[in-house]
Design an enzyme around this catalytic site. Structure first.
Site, PDB file in Angstrom:
ATOM      1  N   ASP A 126      10.923  -9.732   1.489  1.00  0.00           N
ATOM      2  CA  ASP A 126      10.957 -10.703   0.390  1.00  0.00           C
ATOM      3  C   ASP A 126      12.329 -10.803  -0.262  1.00  0.00           C
ATOM      4  OD1 ASP A 126       8.118 -11.367   0.414  1.00  0.00           O
ATOM      5  OD2 ASP A 126       7.877  -9.257  -0.089  1.00  0.00           O
TER       6      ASP A 126
ATOM      7  N   HIS B 191       9.368  -0.148   0.711  1.00  0.00           N
ATOM      8  CA  HIS B 191       8.287  -0.497   1.646  1.00  0.00           C
ATOM      9  C   HIS B 191       7.378   0.696   1.862  1.00  0.00           C
ATOM     10  CE1 HIS B 191       6.165  -2.054   5.116  1.00  0.00           C
ATOM     11  NE2 HIS B 191       6.484  -3.233   4.611  1.00  0.00           N
TER      12      HIS B 191
HETATM   13  C1  LIG Z   1       6.395  -2.065  -1.645  1.00  0.00           C
HETATM   14  C2  LIG Z   1       5.956  -0.981  -2.623  1.00  0.00           C
HETATM   15  C3  LIG Z   1       4.711  -1.452  -3.366  1.00  0.00           C
HETATM   16  C4  LIG Z   1       5.668   0.287  -1.821  1.00  0.00           C
HETATM   17  O1  LIG Z   1       5.220   1.199  -2.710  1.00  0.00           O
HETATM   18  P1  LIG Z   1       4.843   2.710  -2.344  1.00  0.00           P
HETATM   19  O2  LIG Z   1       4.856   2.960  -0.899  1.00  0.00           O
HETATM   20  O3  LIG Z   1       3.601   3.012  -3.090  1.00  0.00           O
HETATM   21  O4  LIG Z   1       6.079   3.486  -2.919  1.00  0.00           O
HETATM   22  P2  LIG Z   1       6.107   4.205  -4.340  1.00  0.00           P
HETATM   23  O5  LIG Z   1       5.817   3.193  -5.382  1.00  0.00           O
HETATM   24  O6  LIG Z   1       5.248   5.416  -4.245  1.00  0.00           O
HETATM   25  O7  LIG Z   1       7.619   4.628  -4.458  1.00  0.00           O
HETATM   26  C5  LIG Z   1       8.153   5.782  -3.861  1.00  0.00           C
HETATM   27  C6  LIG Z   1       9.480   6.060  -4.510  1.00  0.00           C
HETATM   28  O8  LIG Z   1      10.399   4.998  -4.210  1.00  0.00           O
HETATM   29  C7  LIG Z   1      10.795   4.329  -5.410  1.00  0.00           C
HETATM   30  N1  LIG Z   1      10.729   2.877  -5.172  1.00  0.00           N
HETATM   31  C8  LIG Z   1       9.789   2.214  -4.466  1.00  0.00           C
HETATM   32  N2  LIG Z   1      10.028   0.904  -4.505  1.00  0.00           N
HETATM   33  C9  LIG Z   1      11.141   0.747  -5.256  1.00  0.00           C
HETATM   34  C10 LIG Z   1      11.851  -0.379  -5.661  1.00  0.00           C
HETATM   35  N3  LIG Z   1      11.454  -1.620  -5.315  1.00  0.00           N
HETATM   36  N4  LIG Z   1      12.929  -0.210  -6.428  1.00  0.00           N
HETATM   37  C11 LIG Z   1      13.325   1.023  -6.782  1.00  0.00           C
HETATM   38  N5  LIG Z   1      12.677   2.151  -6.443  1.00  0.00           N
HETATM   39  C12 LIG Z   1      11.591   2.018  -5.680  1.00  0.00           C
HETATM   40  C13 LIG Z   1       9.775   4.716  -6.440  1.00  0.00           C
HETATM   41  O9  LIG Z   1      10.306   4.662  -7.739  1.00  0.00           O
HETATM   42  C14 LIG Z   1       9.405   6.114  -6.025  1.00  0.00           C
HETATM   43  O10 LIG Z   1      10.392   7.006  -6.461  1.00  0.00           O
HETATM   44  P3  LIG Z   1      10.037   8.051  -7.656  1.00  0.00           P
HETATM   45  O11 LIG Z   1       8.965   8.943  -7.091  1.00  0.00           O
HETATM   46  O12 LIG Z   1      11.318   8.741  -7.918  1.00  0.00           O
HETATM   47  O13 LIG Z   1       9.559   7.215  -8.806  1.00  0.00           O
HETATM   48  C15 LIG Z   1       7.101  -0.683  -3.638  1.00  0.00           C
HETATM   49  O14 LIG Z   1       8.252  -0.337  -2.922  1.00  0.00           O
HETATM   50  C16 LIG Z   1       7.361  -1.837  -4.581  1.00  0.00           C
HETATM   51  O15 LIG Z   1       6.689  -1.974  -5.608  1.00  0.00           O
HETATM   52  N6  LIG Z   1       8.379  -2.710  -4.247  1.00  0.00           N
HETATM   53  C17 LIG Z   1       8.680  -3.845  -5.074  1.00  0.00           C
HETATM   54  C18 LIG Z   1       7.701  -4.978  -4.760  1.00  0.00           C
HETATM   55  C19 LIG Z   1       7.953  -5.571  -3.379  1.00  0.00           C
HETATM   56  O16 LIG Z   1       9.062  -5.927  -3.051  1.00  0.00           O
HETATM   57  N7  LIG Z   1       6.876  -5.705  -2.587  1.00  0.00           N
HETATM   58  C20 LIG Z   1       6.927  -6.328  -1.285  1.00  0.00           C
HETATM   59  C21 LIG Z   1       6.732  -5.326  -0.192  1.00  0.00           C
HETATM   60  S1  LIG Z   1       7.002  -6.051   1.392  1.00  0.00           S
END
Ligand SMILES: CC(C)(COP(=O)(O)OP(=O)(O)OC[C@H]1O[C@@H](n2cnc3c(N)ncnc32)[C@H](O)[C@@H]1OP(=O)(O)O)[C@@H](O)C(=O)NCCC(=O)NCCS
Length: 386
Positions: A322, A260
């Protein structure tokens, strides 16, 4: 890092008294804890709370519910438009276009006063479930079912999908799910809706922006991706082989339903949905989808929330809203096509609350800057000489 690559994380764009999302895992709508609302309230009451800023008295809620029910039906002209969409149309594309068309039927179209906006919000909230149900029925090759004004919003939605009343447990589960998805501060789709109306555009335009933004897999599309993952994995014993390589490769591949942008502790909504998923599984006599999700959670936790990663400043990864809603919808017999539209039905309440706040007199157009990093003063070369 540029703010674009940084995704505007932590940038405060204004003040609001609608919702408080706390990184340590708390969520409040207008000061009320989400768990209390999920335990004691209804989606309709939460919509009233979000829009009016306080809980209704009994008579106020009755009037509000009555007004919503009177607005369930959609214009015949809109139904004809929905019937004209190609059979393969994506549900969110169809919803986005349907809501855009609905705006032209609204008697308050062209009036952006606070009173008209409240009337429009009520119509949009009441009609969106009817549009989603009609799109789904048409997709299945069935005639849309007219709404029933003696049913609450969640129960009526399930009724319109199947032409018969749903099990009260399913209606209640969906009602709670709608409460949990109703609002979440300046998330991507709500921000998009606020930006849209900040120019003076109307509520319908903002909803269309919200639906478009919500449809992406990083936002509202995550429940669909989560269910696709669960189906692909298929059994608990395959979880480790599926998840581990994604999180131990050179570049981590995000697991749908986890992580998140704000929470650094478990998402408070997922705790409740987790319980609901387990309960639905037990009632159906098949807890497989709950168990696979719980097994994924274990592997994600083991590989993400290690002392080394956390010490290196990496964020902790937990299930988000989700994660368990996916299996709940699936166990209620809802088609995967409906997963993201269900989120849109609930989030319409939050979008409207925010747009009405944004449209208060005196608010400026939202117009941030981008830092230009390209060249200047390039010589214009005639096309024949390039
Ligand atoms: C929600 C989301 C977009 C937030 O993204 P964000 O704040 O930009 O976070 P980042 O993508 O910068 O991730 C930060 C770190 O956490 C990790 N991470 C984030 N979401 C992850 C996930 N779903 N699974 C595994 N690792 C995750 C990333 O790999 C990153 O680590 P790294 O630097 O070692 O690669 C992201 O967590 C995601 O894509 N989740 C899956 C989709 C989802 O469920 N979305 C609904 C949100 S309510």
């Amino acid at each position: 890092m540029s703010t674009q690559a940084g995704g505007l994380r932590g940038v405060v764009i204004g003040e609001s008294d609608i919702c408080d999302v706390q990184a340590e895992g708390n969520l409040y709508y207008r000061g009320y804890n989400i768990n209390d609302l999920a335990d004691h309230s209804t989606f309709e009451e939460v919509v009233y709370l979000l829009w009016m800023g306080r809980l209704p008295r009994k008579a106020e809620l009755e009037t509000f519910v009555h007004q919503l029910r009177q607005e369930y039906a959609i214009p015949e002209g809109l139904l004809a438009i929905l019937k004209g969409f190609p059979g393969h149309a994506d549900s969110m594309d169809a919803l986005r276009t349907g809501v855009s068309a609905l705006g032209m039927y609204d008697p308050d179209a062209g009036d952006n006063s606070a009173e008209a906006n409240l009337r429009k919000a009520l119509r949009i909230q009441a009609k969106i479930p009817t549009i989603v149900a009609a799109i789904e029925r048409l997709h299945r090759g069935q005639e849309p079912v007219p709404p029933r004004t003696d049913l609450g919003l969640a129960a009526n939605f399930l009724y319109m999908l199947n032409g018969r009343e749903a099990d009260p447990l399913y209606s209640k589960t969906l009602d709670i799910d709608f409460i949990l998805h109703a609002e979440h501060e300046s998330n991507a789709s709500t921000f998009a809706a606020r930006v849209t109306v900040s120019s003076g555009a109307d509520l319908y335009s903002g909803i269309v922006s919200g639906i478009g933004t919500l449809s992406g897999p990083k936002h509202g599309g995550a429940a669909l991706e989560t269910m696709q993952m669960l189906l692909e994995i298929g059994s608990v014993d395959r979880v480790d082989d599926w998840v581990r390589p994604k999180l131990t490769g050179e570049k981590r591949i995000p697991i749908p339903g986890f992580g998140h942008a704000v929470y650094r502790q478990p998402d408070p909504r997922s705790r409740r949905l987790r319980e609901m998923s387990r309960k639905l599984g037990e009632l159906n006599g098949d807890t497989r989808w709950y168990e696979i999700t719980a097994a994924i959670e274990k592997v994600v936790d083991e590989l993400s929330n290690t002392p080394e990663r956390l010490a290196a400043g990496k964020q902790a990864i937990y299930p988000n809203v989700d994660c368990f809603s996916a299996s709940c919808y699936y166990m209620m017999g809802l088609d995967l096509r409906l997963f993201t539209p269900l989120f849109a039905i609930a989030r319409t309440s939050g979008w409207c609350a925010h747009m009405m706040e944004q449209m208060k007199p005196g608010a400026r157009i939202i117009r941030p800057r981008l830092e230009y990093i390209g060249p200047h003063d390039l010589p214009y070369i005639p096309i024949e000489q390039r």
